[in-house]
Design a protein around this motif. Structure first.
Motif, mmCIF file in Angstrom:
data_model
loop_
_atom_site.group_PDB
_atom_site.id
_atom_site.type_symbol
_atom_site.label_atom_id
_atom_site.label_comp_id
_atom_site.label_asym_id
_atom_site.label_seq_id
_atom_site.Cartn_x
_atom_site.Cartn_y
_atom_site.Cartn_z
ATOM 1 N N SER A 1 38.764 38.464 42.746
ATOM 2 C CA SER A 1 39.299 38.522 44.110
ATOM 3 C C SER A 1 40.200 37.322 44.402
ATOM 4 O O SER A 1 41.238 37.466 45.044
ATOM 5 C CB SER A 1 38.166 38.601 45.136
ATOM 6 N N ILE A 2 39.832 36.153 43.899
ATOM 7 C CA ILE A 2 40.688 34.968 44.072
ATOM 8 C C ILE A 2 41.964 35.128 43.262
ATOM 9 O O ILE A 2 43.063 34.830 43.744
ATOM 10 C CB ILE A 2 39.932 33.677 43.679
ATOM 11 N N ALA A 3 41.855 35.611 42.038
ATOM 12 C CA ALA A 3 43.029 35.818 41.201
ATOM 13 C C ALA A 3 43.998 36.797 41.852
ATOM 14 O O ALA A 3 45.214 36.580 41.840
ATOM 15 C CB ALA A 3 42.602 36.316 39.819
ATOM 16 N N GLU A 4 43.476 37.862 42.442
ATOM 17 C CA GLU A 4 44.332 38.845 43.107
ATOM 18 C C GLU A 4 45.034 38.232 44.312
ATOM 19 O O GLU A 4 46.228 38.459 44.544
ATOM 20 C CB GLU A 4 43.501 40.063 43.540
ATOM 21 N N LYS A 5 44.308 37.440 45.080
ATOM 22 C CA LYS A 5 44.899 36.805 46.255
ATOM 23 C C LYS A 5 45.998 35.824 45.844
ATOM 24 O O LYS A 5 47.073 35.782 46.449
ATOM 25 C CB LYS A 5 43.830 36.077 47.059
ATOM 26 N N LEU A 6 45.749 35.038 44.809
ATOM 27 C CA LEU A 6 46.757 34.098 44.324
ATOM 28 C C LEU A 6 47.978 34.827 43.782
ATOM 29 O O LEU A 6 49.115 34.420 44.029
ATOM 30 C CB LEU A 6 46.153 33.186 43.246
#
Length: 103
Positions: free
Chosen positions: A17-22
Motif C-alpha cells: 500500500s505504501i509502494a502504491e501510494k509512492l
C-alpha cells in the motif's frame, strides 16, 4: 576523459500500500519512483539540517543583543592589561612590523 561520480544504493522495504501510494505520487509529479524518493528524502534532509543549524533567539535574547550593540561595554581589566603589554613590547622593539626583514 570524463569523470563519473561514484554512486551509492539505498534500499527500503515497504508494504504494497505504501509502494502504491509512492508510485502514484511519483507519476503525478512526472518523475520515476526512484527520482521521487530521492528528491523527497533530500528535501526532508535539508529541512532537518537547516533546522538544526538555525540559531534561535527569544525576544529577551534579541533585546539583549540589541542593547549590547547599541551600548557596548568598555574593555575589561584583562583586555586593558593585554593592550598595555602589547604597547610596551612595540615600544621596546620586541615586536617588529611584519613588512620588515627578519634576516
Amino acid at each position: 576523459m570524463s569523470v563519473t561520480e561514484e554512486r551509492g544504493r539505498i534500499t527500503a522495504r515497504v508494504s504494497s500500500s505504501i509502494a502504491e501510494k509512492l508510485q502514484e505520487a511519483a507519476e503525478l509529479t512526472g518523475a520515476t519512483l526512484n527520482q521521487f524518493l530521492v528528491q523527497a528524502a533530500l528535501e526532508k534532509a535539508e529541512m532537518i539540517i537547516d533546522r538544526e543549524y538555525l540559531i534561535r533567539y527569544s525576544r529577551r535574547d534579541a533585546a539583549m543583543m540589541i542593547d549590547l550593540l547599541e551600548n557596548p561595554q568598555g574593555p575589561n581589566a584583562a583586555l586593558t592589561k593585554a593592550f598595555e603589554n602589547y604597547a610596551q613590547k612595540v615600544e621596546n622593539g620586541v615586536l617588529r612590523d611584519s613588512t620588515e626583514s627578519t634576516t
